[in-house]
Scaffold this motif. Sequence first.
Motif, mmCIF file in Angstrom:
data_model
loop_
_atom_site.group_PDB
_atom_site.id
_atom_site.type_symbol
_atom_site.label_atom_id
_atom_site.label_comp_id
_atom_site.label_asym_id
_atom_site.label_seq_id
_atom_site.Cartn_x
_atom_site.Cartn_y
_atom_site.Cartn_z
ATOM 1 N N GLY A 53 0.809 -1.355 0.283
ATOM 2 C CA GLY A 53 0.091 0.001 -0.017
ATOM 3 C C GLY A 53 0.877 1.232 0.077
ATOM 4 O O GLY A 53 0.722 2.112 -0.867
ATOM 5 N N ILE A 54 2.048 1.254 0.683
ATOM 6 C CA ILE A 54 2.994 2.400 0.799
ATOM 7 C C ILE A 54 3.591 2.797 -0.571
ATOM 8 O O ILE A 54 3.324 3.665 -0.994
ATOM 9 C CB ILE A 54 4.030 2.177 1.958
ATOM 10 N N GLY A 55 3.846 1.490 -1.169
ATOM 11 C CA GLY A 55 4.458 1.514 -2.665
ATOM 12 C C GLY A 55 3.407 2.375 -3.595
ATOM 13 O O GLY A 55 3.440 2.945 -4.504
ATOM 14 N N GLY A 56 2.191 1.631 -3.328
ATOM 15 C CA GLY A 56 1.158 2.127 -4.235
ATOM 16 C C GLY A 56 0.631 3.793 -4.177
ATOM 17 O O GLY A 56 0.442 4.392 -5.098
ATOM 18 N N ILE A 57 0.999 4.273 -2.777
ATOM 19 C CA ILE A 57 1.047 5.736 -2.689
ATOM 20 C C ILE A 57 1.815 6.475 -3.539
ATOM 21 O O ILE A 57 1.599 7.417 -4.046
ATOM 22 C CB ILE A 57 0.847 6.142 -1.488
ATOM 23 N N ILE A 58 3.213 5.789 -3.536
ATOM 24 C CA ILE A 58 4.193 6.510 -4.249
ATOM 25 C C ILE A 58 4.121 6.288 -5.588
ATOM 26 O O ILE A 58 4.150 7.438 -6.336
ATOM 27 C CB ILE A 58 5.533 5.733 -3.989
ATOM 28 N N ASN A 59 3.454 5.100 -6.126
ATOM 29 C CA ASN A 59 3.287 4.974 -7.711
ATOM 30 C C ASN A 59 2.256 5.958 -8.040
ATOM 31 O O ASN A 59 2.152 6.382 -9.262
ATOM 32 C CB ASN A 59 2.712 3.771 -7.897
ATOM 33 N N ALA A 60 1.282 6.508 -7.265
ATOM 34 C CA ALA A 60 0.382 7.210 -7.677
ATOM 35 C C ALA A 60 0.456 8.842 -7.473
ATOM 36 O O ALA A 60 -0.311 9.624 -8.001
ATOM 37 C CB ALA A 60 -1.135 6.994 -6.721
ATOM 38 N N SER A 61 1.731 9.010 -7.072
ATOM 39 C CA SER A 61 2.102 10.465 -6.586
ATOM 40 C C SER A 61 2.984 10.905 -7.768
ATOM 41 O O SER A 61 3.863 10.312 -8.058
ATOM 42 C CB SER A 61 2.855 10.528 -5.337
ATOM 43 N N GLY A 62 2.502 11.972 -8.325
ATOM 44 C CA GLY A 62 3.316 12.629 -9.836
ATOM 45 C C GLY A 62 4.596 12.685 -9.757
ATOM 46 O O GLY A 62 5.200 12.094 -10.537
ATOM 47 N N GLN A 63 5.276 13.402 -8.642
ATOM 48 C CA GLN A 63 6.831 13.541 -8.970
ATOM 49 C C GLN A 63 7.292 12.356 -8.559
ATOM 50 O O GLN A 63 8.539 11.637 -9.125
ATOM 51 C CB GLN A 63 7.193 14.578 -8.149
ATOM 52 N N MET A 64 6.959 11.614 -7.527
ATOM 53 C CA MET A 64 7.627 10.087 -7.118
ATOM 54 C C MET A 64 7.464 9.085 -8.019
ATOM 55 O O MET A 64 8.375 8.463 -8.334
ATOM 56 C CB MET A 64 7.169 9.517 -5.748
ATOM 57 N N ASN A 65 6.243 9.286 -8.647
ATOM 58 C CA ASN A 65 5.889 8.227 -10.060
ATOM 59 C C ASN A 65 7.023 8.483 -10.861
ATOM 60 O O ASN A 65 7.287 7.218 -11.430
ATOM 61 C CB ASN A 65 4.621 8.548 -10.452
ATOM 62 N N GLN A 66 7.590 9.413 -11.213
ATOM 63 C CA GLN A 66 8.385 9.838 -12.167
ATOM 64 C C GLN A 66 9.779 9.019 -11.973
ATOM 65 O O GLN A 66 10.624 8.594 -12.955
ATOM 66 C CB GLN A 66 8.743 11.082 -12.682
ATOM 67 N N VAL A 67 10.167 8.961 -10.816
ATOM 68 C CA VAL A 67 11.358 8.250 -10.357
ATOM 69 C C VAL A 67 11.120 6.625 -10.629
ATOM 70 O O VAL A 67 12.065 6.018 -11.063
ATOM 71 C CB VAL A 67 11.731 8.451 -8.774
ATOM 72 N N VAL A 68 10.063 5.915 -10.158
ATOM 73 C CA VAL A 68 9.898 4.595 -10.614
ATOM 74 C C VAL A 68 9.217 4.127 -11.598
ATOM 75 O O VAL A 68 9.222 3.084 -11.820
ATOM 76 C CB VAL A 68 9.192 3.972 -9.135
ATOM 77 N N HIS A 69 8.602 5.121 -12.403
ATOM 78 C CA HIS A 69 7.876 4.650 -13.592
ATOM 79 C C HIS A 69 8.420 3.873 -14.565
ATOM 80 O O HIS A 69 9.516 4.017 -14.931
ATOM 81 C CB HIS A 69 7.034 5.832 -14.460
ATOM 82 N N ASN A 70 7.818 2.615 -14.809
ATOM 83 C CA ASN A 70 8.321 1.501 -15.625
ATOM 84 C C ASN A 70 9.786 0.984 -15.315
ATOM 85 O O ASN A 70 10.597 0.717 -16.151
ATOM 86 C CB ASN A 70 8.623 2.297 -17.205
ATOM 87 N N THR A 71 10.107 0.920 -14.025
ATOM 88 C CA THR A 71 11.360 0.314 -13.448
ATOM 89 C C THR A 71 10.692 -0.980 -12.899
ATOM 90 O O THR A 71 9.768 -1.282 -12.749
ATOM 91 C CB THR A 71 12.078 1.130 -12.709
ATOM 92 N N MET A 72 11.540 -1.807 -12.295
ATOM 93 C CA MET A 72 11.392 -2.957 -11.734
ATOM 94 C C MET A 72 10.788 -2.720 -10.393
ATOM 95 O O MET A 72 10.121 -3.830 -9.822
ATOM 96 C CB MET A 72 12.925 -3.759 -11.573
ATOM 97 N N TRP A 73 10.751 -1.508 -10.157
ATOM 98 C CA TRP A 73 9.935 -1.205 -8.817
ATOM 99 C C TRP A 73 8.562 -1.472 -9.101
ATOM 100 O O TRP A 73 7.915 -2.072 -7.898
ATOM 101 C CB TRP A 73 10.225 0.396 -8.409
ATOM 102 N N VAL A 74 8.084 -1.354 -10.052
ATOM 103 C CA VAL A 74 6.508 -1.422 -10.285
ATOM 104 C C VAL A 74 6.352 -3.101 -10.245
ATOM 105 O O VAL A 74 5.239 -3.455 -9.679
ATOM 106 C CB VAL A 74 6.123 -0.801 -11.629
ATOM 107 N N VAL A 75 7.432 -3.766 -10.787
ATOM 108 C CA VAL A 75 6.968 -5.134 -10.761
ATOM 109 C C VAL A 75 6.948 -5.866 -9.366
ATOM 110 O O VAL A 75 6.162 -6.644 -8.923
ATOM 111 C CB VAL A 75 7.923 -5.673 -11.546
ATOM 112 N N GLY A 76 8.110 -5.076 -8.718
ATOM 113 C CA GLY A 76 7.960 -5.694 -7.230
ATOM 114 C C GLY A 76 6.702 -5.389 -6.537
ATOM 115 O O GLY A 76 6.148 -5.995 -5.713
ATOM 116 N N HIS A 77 6.322 -3.776 -6.769
ATOM 117 C CA HIS A 77 5.096 -3.443 -6.039
ATOM 118 C C HIS A 77 3.933 -4.472 -6.426
ATOM 119 O O HIS A 77 3.119 -4.784 -5.518
ATOM 120 C CB HIS A 77 4.650 -1.997 -6.516
#
Length: 562
Positions: free
Chosen positions: A362-386
């Motif tokens: 859930g914490i990772g989901g908040i990061i993914n849905a947050s505009g600026q933080m999303n740009q750090v992890v978008h389309n990286t392996m972070w998303v797969v782990g999440h």
Amino acid sequence: MAKSYKNTTKNELYKADTVINRKDAKLVLANFLWVIFALVVGGFAGALQTFVRSGYFELPFNIGYYQILTLHGVILALVLTFFFIVGFQTAVVSRAMGSLTDGERKSGWIGFWLMTIGTLMAAVMIATNQASVLYTFYAPLKAHGIFYVGLTLVIVGTWFATGAQTKRYFRWKKENPGQKTPAIAYFAVINNVMWYVCNIGIATSALTQLIPWSFGLIDTVNVKLTRTLFWYFGHALVYFWLLPAYMVWYSILPKIIGVKGFSDKLARLSFVLFLFFSIPVGIHHQLVEPGIDAFWKGLQVVLTFMVIVPSLITAFSLFASFETFGRKNGATGLFDWFKKLPWNDSRFVLQFVGMLFFVPGGIGGIINASGQMNQVVHNTMWVVGHFHITVGTPVVLTYFAAMMFLLPHLVGGRMTKLTNSLGLWLAYTWALGMGIMSFAMHMAGIKGAPRRSTFSEYGGHEVAQEWISYQLLQAIGGSFLLIAIIIAFFAFFLSLRTPKTDVVEEFPIARFMDDGDAPLKWVENWRLLIIITIFLVVIAYTVPISQIFTENIPGSPGFKAW
């Protein structure tokens, strides 16, 4: 407690209100057989991906990496989940409201066979490497038309099956006017209504764009439109997977540990909020894509955060039940109740481990849905782990927790010490493997490792060297997960072969502390709920979709600089 079959003939079993009709049970079991098949095939494909990414393994027989990636995603994210949901919710309405009619059961079987045929069609296309599209229905990647038709049949099959469940629910309301509906059946229908509304997006995309395009009937598709329609469907799809787990947590887990659920009213409210806010949020998956105005991206980010509310309600309600159990068994300190929980019961442990993974998820989901933080992890392996710790653990482990008691119940037997032990081993082995693998995926993502890649194209680049140790950790975690899948396979079939007994494993459904309260009429005012849901969808999507065709936004078809 299990229901005694003594003095009850086989043809009369459906009259006992705690035993599923034998004909309904056959339909449920047919769906569950697909679940274990999908877990074995999809899990093995997932493990192979981690081995390939480690750099020490190459796929034989000219099998492509993206071929097994597509297989892994489709068969676990669509086949396993859909067949479990259809089977489980059929069992739920049959247990809570009574047997299906012959017509309702026929609709369930039609759904089962449509889903089966569609799955086989898609499987053939993946096996012949004509559908290596990474994520289904996602242009500009194009699969063979039979693949899209097959998956469309799978979704249409769910309509027939869930339609039978919904019809049984409203038949019960007609037969019992003024009575509060069983909570678990209410949850199932909320999930179905959400499913029907979100399917509008994928049906529109498939029928008007992807299927004609894949068969050569049209030359091009509007990529931005197909992606937007996909995510209109795609985020609600995640909740279609999750809400059956929530059903188990709210309505079954308290009975397993021997207490009442915290609040029927809070539980129903949380499901209503999931219905409202699970659909008009898909654009938060498209935050880095051009062609959608920043205001509408921001609005859907806010709506996404609204989903946190029912999640917190659920966490509060569940831990209230856990503490109640602990106090009931003599716990006195602030956290002493934790030690009192039934750690030797696989039905509990599987669910509890899944819940624990859902916290960082859930914490990772908040990061993914947050505009600026999303740009750090978008389309990286972070998303797969999440994805693996929000769906791949809470969902899978809770599904198996339900099957630990459902399978012996359906065949007229009891859980055994062996199957219970296998369930415990499944929980802890899965937790170990997923913990290692998801940690490595998150860390690799922070380092910039790309999603959906073997990393081989980066060769000896110094940046890629930072990913190597995390790739090896992913392979180690994948190995433990493969062991867990083997354990699950044996637990599944041993549960089916449990000896028949006069006392059958219980299908536990909990009562709530506020069961005596009058029902809240507005939560079952389906016209009101559907109007609010559609209103939120219209607010969130009307302008963004119209802008795809009309506005001069970078990335839109009308943008003149492109």
